[in-house]
Scaffold this motif. Structure first.
Motif, PDB file in Angstrom:
ATOM      1  N   ALA A 155     -64.715  83.309 -28.596  1.00 30.28           N
ATOM      2  CA  ALA A 155     -63.486  82.124 -28.385  1.00 30.28           C
ATOM      3  C   ALA A 155     -62.456  83.009 -27.409  1.00 30.28           C
ATOM      4  O   ALA A 155     -61.704  83.750 -27.649  1.00 30.28           O
ATOM      5  N   THR A 156     -62.559  82.468 -26.285  1.00 28.80           N
ATOM      6  CA  THR A 156     -61.613  82.991 -25.026  1.00 28.80           C
ATOM      7  C   THR A 156     -61.024  81.936 -24.353  1.00 28.80           C
ATOM      8  O   THR A 156     -61.421  80.847 -24.099  1.00 28.80           O
ATOM      9  N   SER A 157     -59.579  81.908 -23.925  1.00 31.40           N
ATOM     10  CA  SER A 157     -58.986  81.223 -23.048  1.00 31.40           C
ATOM     11  C   SER A 157     -59.430  81.178 -21.698  1.00 31.40           C
ATOM     12  O   SER A 157     -58.872  80.314 -21.121  1.00 31.40           O
ATOM     13  N   HIS A 174     -65.245  79.057 -15.129  1.00 29.23           N
ATOM     14  CA  HIS A 174     -65.332  79.406 -13.808  1.00 29.23           C
ATOM     15  C   HIS A 174     -64.974  81.149 -13.761  1.00 29.23           C
ATOM     16  O   HIS A 174     -65.784  82.087 -13.329  1.00 29.23           O
ATOM     17  N   HIS A 175     -63.947  81.274 -14.533  1.00 28.48           N
ATOM     18  CA  HIS A 175     -63.615  82.785 -14.670  1.00 28.48           C
ATOM     19  C   HIS A 175     -64.324  83.489 -15.423  1.00 28.48           C
ATOM     20  O   HIS A 175     -64.606  84.654 -15.225  1.00 28.48           O
ATOM     21  N   PHE A 176     -64.761  83.137 -16.679  1.00 24.22           N
ATOM     22  CA  PHE A 176     -65.698  83.499 -17.408  1.00 24.22           C
ATOM     23  C   PHE A 176     -66.858  83.796 -17.048  1.00 24.22           C
ATOM     24  O   PHE A 176     -67.524  85.009 -16.923  1.00 24.22           O
ATOM     25  N   ASP A 177     -67.459  82.905 -16.067  1.00 30.44           N
ATOM     26  CA  ASP A 177     -68.830  83.443 -15.500  1.00 30.44           C
ATOM     27  C   ASP A 177     -68.434  84.549 -14.585  1.00 30.44           C
ATOM     28  O   ASP A 177     -69.507  85.336 -14.260  1.00 30.44           O
ATOM     29  N   ILE A 178     -67.510  84.724 -13.715  1.00 33.63           N
ATOM     30  CA  ILE A 178     -67.317  86.085 -12.719  1.00 33.63           C
ATOM     31  C   ILE A 178     -67.082  87.192 -13.374  1.00 33.63           C
ATOM     32  O   ILE A 178     -67.725  88.018 -13.125  1.00 33.63           O
ATOM     33  N   LYS A 179     -66.310  86.951 -14.658  1.00 34.30           N
ATOM     34  CA  LYS A 179     -66.287  88.299 -15.431  1.00 34.30           C
ATOM     35  C   LYS A 179     -67.394  88.682 -16.188  1.00 34.30           C
ATOM     36  O   LYS A 179     -67.397  90.152 -16.376  1.00 34.30           O
ATOM     37  N   LEU A 211     -72.135  78.580 -29.158  1.00 32.03           N
ATOM     38  CA  LEU A 211     -71.200  79.265 -29.999  1.00 32.03           C
ATOM     39  C   LEU A 211     -69.972  80.044 -29.003  1.00 32.03           C
ATOM     40  O   LEU A 211     -69.650  81.235 -29.416  1.00 32.03           O
ATOM     41  N   ARG A 212     -70.252  79.735 -27.631  1.00 34.96           N
ATOM     42  CA  ARG A 212     -69.314  80.212 -26.642  1.00 34.96           C
ATOM     43  C   ARG A 212     -68.128  79.249 -26.541  1.00 34.96           C
ATOM     44  O   ARG A 212     -68.479  78.018 -25.955  1.00 34.96           O
ATOM     45  N   VAL A 213     -67.054  79.495 -26.963  1.00 35.92           N
ATOM     46  CA  VAL A 213     -65.889  78.414 -27.044  1.00 35.92           C
ATOM     47  C   VAL A 213     -64.751  78.916 -25.720  1.00 35.92           C
ATOM     48  O   VAL A 213     -64.060  79.835 -25.983  1.00 35.92           O
ATOM     49  N   LEU A 214     -64.854  78.245 -24.691  1.00 33.07           N
ATOM     50  CA  LEU A 214     -63.897  78.945 -23.526  1.00 33.07           C
ATOM     51  C   LEU A 214     -62.622  77.985 -23.356  1.00 33.07           C
ATOM     52  O   LEU A 214     -62.535  76.942 -23.976  1.00 33.07           O
ATOM     53  N   GLY A 215     -61.852  78.296 -22.430  1.00 36.28           N
ATOM     54  CA  GLY A 215     -60.414  77.641 -22.627  1.00 36.28           C
ATOM     55  C   GLY A 215     -60.517  76.337 -22.186  1.00 36.28           C
ATOM     56  O   GLY A 215     -59.637  75.513 -22.775  1.00 36.28           O
ATOM     57  N   ASP A 216     -61.529  75.904 -21.220  1.00 27.80           N
ATOM     58  CA  ASP A 216     -61.514  74.394 -20.901  1.00 27.80           C
ATOM     59  C   ASP A 216     -62.521  73.586 -21.795  1.00 27.80           C
ATOM     60  O   ASP A 216     -63.183  72.671 -21.368  1.00 27.80           O
TER      61      ASP A 216
END
Length: 242
Positions: free
Chosen positions: A90-92, A96-101, A116-121
Motif C-alpha cells: 500500500a503506497t502513495s 509511473h513513479h512506482f515503476d521508476i523506483k 495486491l499492489r495498491v498504488l496512490g492512483d
C-alpha cells in the motif's frame, strides 16, 4: 528545488508531514511552508521536480532487512493455527513513479501479486482519500480477502500488521484499526523524540481529524524499530521457515 526560489532547506518538521502523502497534497503543503506559492505554481514546481525524480528514483534501494522480511513473510504461517500469512503493498506513489523506483528491484517486489499492489492512483481508493486517511490499507485488506483460497477465513483489520516509515502512514494504519510497526529515518525519529508513544497511537502531526478512530497512547498496538533486520516474528505470532 527550493534553493531555486531562495527558499529552504527542507527540515524534518515539514518533511514529516509530506512523507507518504499523495504528491499533489505534499507539494501544496511544501510550497505553503516555504512561502513561495506566489512565486511558483504547484503545477510548475511539480513538472520541474519530476525531472529530478525520474533520475533519482532509479537509485532507490531497500532498507536493511526488507528483502529478508519480505521473503520470510512470503512463506510464513501463523503460529497459532498454521494459516498462511498474506502480504500486500500500500503506497502513495502513483504507478509511473512506482515503476521508476522498482524497475531495478523486480525480484524484491515480485512477492506482491499484481492485484495486491495498491498504488496512490489506484481507482479502488476514493478520490482525495490518500494517507493519512485509512482507505489505502482497507483497500489492500479487501484485496487480500477477495483472493483467499477455499476454506481460508476472512482477515479482520485488527489481525493486520502495517509497516510504515512516515507519520501520515502510521495514522492511516491506526485509523484502519491495524497494528503498526514504525521504522522512521533517524532524522524523523529525532524530530519526535519524547513523543514516540503519541505517534504509535496514530496521534502524530496528521491526527487532527477523526480522533475517535485513533489508538490510545500506550495501547501496545504500535511499535517503533530502528531497523527491520532481525525482525521479532514470534512477538507477532508469525512462524517462518528456517
Amino acid at each position: 528545488m527550493l534553493k531555486n526560489y531562495s527558499a529552504g532547506p527542507i527540515t524534518w518538521d515539514i518533511k514529516s508531514q509530506l512523507q507518504g502523502r499523495p504528491a499533489h497534497e505534499a507539494i501544496a503543503l511544501l510550497l505553503a511552508w516555504a512561502n513561495i506559492t506566489s512565486v511558483v505554481s504547484a503545477a510548475d514546481y511539480t513538472t520541474k521536480l519530476h525531472v529530478i525524480q525520474e533520475r533519482e528514483f532509479q537509485k532507490a534501494q531497500p532498507l536493511p532487512g526488507v528483502e529478508k522480511l519480505l521473503l520470510d513473510l512470503k512463506s510464513a504461517k501463523t503460529g497459532r493455527t498454521g494459516e498462511k500469512i498474506h502480504i500486500a503493498l500500500a503506497t502513495s506513489s502513483h504507478k509511473h513513479h512506482f515503476d521508476i523506483k522498482t524497475a531495478h528491484l523486480d525480484d524484491l517486489f515480485s512477492v506482491f501479486e499484481p492485484h495486491l499492489r495498491v498504488l496512490g492512483d489506484d481507482p479502488r481508493i476514493p478520490k482525495g482519500r490518500g494517507k493519512p486517511n485509512p482507505d489505502i490499507y482497507l483497500v489492500a485488506l479487501n484485496a487480500i480477502n477477495e483472493s483467499l483460497g477455499e476454506g481460508e477465513k476472512e482477515i479482520k483489520p485488527e489481525e493486520c500488521l502495517v509497516f510504515e516509515d512516515g507519520i501520515p502512514g502510521v495514522v492511516a494504519g491506526r485509523r484502519a484499526g491495524m497494528r503498526v510497526v514504525w521504522v522512521p529515518h533517524a532524522g524523523l525519529a529525532a524530530q519526535y523524540k519524547g513523543r514516540e508513544e503519541e505517534v504509535l497511537a496514530g496521534r502524530g502531526e496528521e491526527a487532527h481529524t477523526d480522533v475517535e478512530q485513533l489508538g490510545v497512547v500506550g495501547d501496545g498496538r504500535g511499535e517503533q524499530l530502528v531497523t527491520l533486520e532481525r525482525f521479532p516474528y514470534g512477538k507477532y505470532g508469525i512462524v517462518v521457515k528456517d
